[in-house]
Design an enzyme around this catalytic site. Structure first.
Site, short mmCIF file in Angstrom:
data_model
loop_
_atom_site.label_atom_id
_atom_site.label_comp_id
_atom_site.label_asym_id
_atom_site.label_seq_id
_atom_site.Cartn_x
_atom_site.Cartn_y
_atom_site.Cartn_z
CB SER A 74 -0.83 -0.02 1.12
OG SER A 74 -0.03 0.02 2.29
CG ASN A 106 -4.60 -4.08 12.73
OD1 ASN A 106 -3.92 -3.89 12.02
ND2 ASN A 106 -5.21 -5.37 13.23
CB THR A 135 -40.45 25.45 -11.40
OG1 THR A 135 -41.60 25.64 -12.32
CG2 THR A 135 -40.31 26.37 -10.13
CG HIS A 136 -41.30 21.59 -13.75
ND1 HIS A 136 -41.48 20.36 -13.36
CD2 HIS A 136 -42.05 22.52 -13.06
CE1 HIS A 136 -42.51 20.35 -12.48
NE2 HIS A 136 -42.82 21.59 -12.08
CB SER A 162 -13.86 24.30 -30.38
OG SER A 162 -13.75 23.42 -31.45
CE LYS A 166 -19.12 25.42 -28.64
NZ LYS A 166 -19.11 23.95 -28.76
CG ASN A 219 -16.65 24.73 -25.48
OD1 ASN A 219 -17.63 25.00 -26.01
ND2 ASN A 219 -15.51 23.93 -26.34
CD GLU A 236 -18.85 21.62 -20.48
OE1 GLU A 236 -19.84 21.58 -21.11
OE2 GLU A 236 -17.69 21.42 -20.80
CD GLN A 242 -2.99 -2.20 2.12
OE1 GLN A 242 -2.51 -2.58 3.19
NE2 GLN A 242 -2.94 -2.91 0.86
CE LYS A 257 -4.41 3.12 4.81
NZ LYS A 257 -5.35 1.84 5.03
N1 ARG Z 1 -1.62 -1.35 5.44
C1 ARG Z 1 -2.53 -1.59 6.18
C2 ARG Z 1 -3.66 -0.87 6.08
O1 ARG Z 1 -3.80 0.27 5.59
C3 ARG Z 1 -1.93 -1.42 7.48
C4 ARG Z 1 -2.58 -2.12 8.65
C5 ARG Z 1 -2.04 -3.65 8.45
N2 ARG Z 1 -2.62 -4.41 9.46
C6 ARG Z 1 -2.25 -5.65 9.11
N3 ARG Z 1 -2.55 -6.46 10.32
N4 ARG Z 1 -2.05 -6.15 8.20
O2 ARG Z 1 -4.99 -1.28 6.65
#
Ligand code: ARG
Length: 463
Positions: free
Chosen positions: A23, A110, A155-156, A278, A284, A286, A291, A323, A326
């Site tokens: 990761s 964790n 409206t609409h 364009s 144009k 734009n 958008e 994981q 993220k």
């Molecule tokens: N890279 C892991 C995550 O983002 C970190 C925690 C990993 N913990 C584990 N027991 N493998 O969740």
């Protein structure tokens, strides 16, 4: 390189899986926060008597060295580390040797990653809130300048009644104001520190978790259940919901402006700052900025769906599925912030064609309701008035004119008992607007009042 968990294993990882499992490419975003969390944990281990004072000092000095090094040279990650936590432990080992091997005492990645992520979230949410405030300020500037400029209200997507440009701008101020309060609300609920929850059951060392929470500037203290703490990603969902809501509002603003800029409407013109041409059609201009904002809305809302589905049915406590929390979060926060910045530039630099807006209010029977109201004020029940004005509109459509352009003869035959001069007066745009003099209404005086209320709010953000 050696793994954080190598002891139990004899064989190595399949190279493809190793890459799949990594990761570091994205959780490097957490690097700075991981340093803070490491330092706080080192200090907590010191207080708990697990580390000597000088050991804590050496670890913290090394973490500081890393911070300085990264701020000068940028973060260079060797591509073999599993995640940012392993990478930092490895870097620490290079600086303080075996002492680095003591730092992971009583904790787990964790609770570590859960803590990093909350700190990251707060920083990014603060940035988004600043940009949302700036967008509100830009809309307020429009509202103040155009508190009395008439604009067709729809409206609409059918012309309905005149409003003011200021009233339109303040509608979005209200939306982004609510978005701000949603972020504040999420922040309060997330402001608890998971560190000390360890892998799932809580740390076995005598850590003062409240002091630890305070040292990391969590205002509400420590989380109350270790199982929940390491697997809770409610705040990720909430943040992505808040971002999605901002994006939904932005997409509606974008859509209104895109339509207002169309040749069909021509109520406003985007500045060259936020429009593009364009490659083929020379004429144009734009509205790409708006958008793109509208387009990115799907992406952010998609990230909300993704994290919800990741969490669905996930057993307690930590699972590697987490994981996946993220990338969508990082992207959603980043896109939302960028869109707010671009939207504020677009709003600030837009030119409103006041004459065209005003003139458009006089076409499309936007004063029909006011004619009915006029009849009501002259004693007609509203249903009868509605009926009579409906017939008048039908006749006007046949003649190809507006209600206020119908001849005296036509009007007298349609509304025999009414004073024509006063009636014509009642149909003028200024009167139509001024009569909406109710709290929350579009009367220029009310819009100006709301502007003043928001101006005080905006000024209070500056101190
Ligand atoms: N890279 C892991 C995550 O983002 C970190 C925690 C990993 N913990 C584990 N027991 N493998 O969740």
């Amino acid at each position: 390189m050696s793994k954080m968990w190598g002891g139990r294993f004899e064989g190595g990882l399949d190279p493809y899986f190793e890459e799949f499992n990594r990761s570091t490419d994205f959780d490097c975003e957490l690097a700075h926060f991981d340093l803070l969390v490491n330092a706080a944990w080192a200090a907590a281990l010191g207080h708990a008597g697990v580390l000597e004072a000088d050991e804590v000092e050496r670890i913290c000095a090394a973490l500081e060295t890393l911070r300085e090094q990264w701020s000068e040279e940028g973060l260079l990650i060797s591509d073999t580390t599993e995640d940012i936590h392993s990478f930092i432990e490895q870097q620490l080992t290079e600086l303080v040797g075996d002492l680095a091997r003591k730092l992971h005492t009583g904790r787990s990645r964790n609770d570590q990653v859960a803590t990093d992520l909350r700190l990251y979230l707060f920083e990014r949410v603060a940035m988004i809130m600043n940009e949302a405030r700036d967008l509100i300020a830009s809309l307020l500037e429009v509202a103040e300048q155009h508190s009395a400029t008439p604009l067709p209200g729809y409206t609409h997507l059918q012309r309905a009644q005149p409003i003011t440009v200021g009233h339109h701008a303040l509608a979005y101020v209200e939306m982004f104001g609510r978005d701000l309060s949603r972020f504040t609300d999420l922040w309060e609920r997330a402001d608890y520190c998971p560190l000390g929850s360890a892998a799932l059951a809580g740390t076995a060392f005598p850590i003062d978790r409240d002091a630890l929470a305070e040292s990391l500037e969590f205002t509400q203290g420590a989380t109350r259940n270790s199982l929940d703490a390491v697997s809770d990603r409610d705040h990720v969902c909430e943040a992505l919901f808040c971002c999605s809501m901002v994006m939904i509002h932005l997409s509606r603003l974008a859509e209104d402006y895109i339509f207002f800029a169309s040749h069909e409407a021509r109520f406003l013109e985007f500045s060259d700052l936020v429009a593009t041409g364009s490659s083929l059609m020379p004429q144009k201009k734009n509205p790409d900025a708006m958008e793109l904002i509208r387009g990115k809305t799907g992406r952010v809302a998609g990230s909300l769906q993704a994290i919800l589905m990741t969490l669905k049915g996930l057993p307690l406590a930590y699972n590697k599925d987490l994981q996946e929390d993220k990338e969508g979060l990082f992207d959603g926060l980043q896109q939302t912030e960028s869109c707010l910045i671009v939207a504020a530039t677009a709003v600030r630099s837009t030119t409103w064609h006041e004459e065209r807006c005003r003139e458009a209010c006089e076409h499309g029977y936007l004063n029909a309701t006011d004619l009915a109201d006029f009849c009501v004020r002259n004693g007609m029940p509203f249903r009868d008035a509605h009926e009579a004005v409906g017939a008048a509109v039908r006749r006007a459509l046949e003649l190809g004119v507006e209600l206020h352009d119908m001849s005296d003869e036509e009007l007298t035959s349609l509304f025999p008992a009414l004073d024509l001069a006063v009636m014509r007066d009642a149909l003028a745009v200024e009167g139509v607007l001024a009569r909406r003099d109710v709290l929350g209404g579009t009367a220029p005086s009310r819009v100006a009042e709301e502007c003043a209320r928001w101006r005080a709010e905006v000024e209070s953000w500056k101190v």
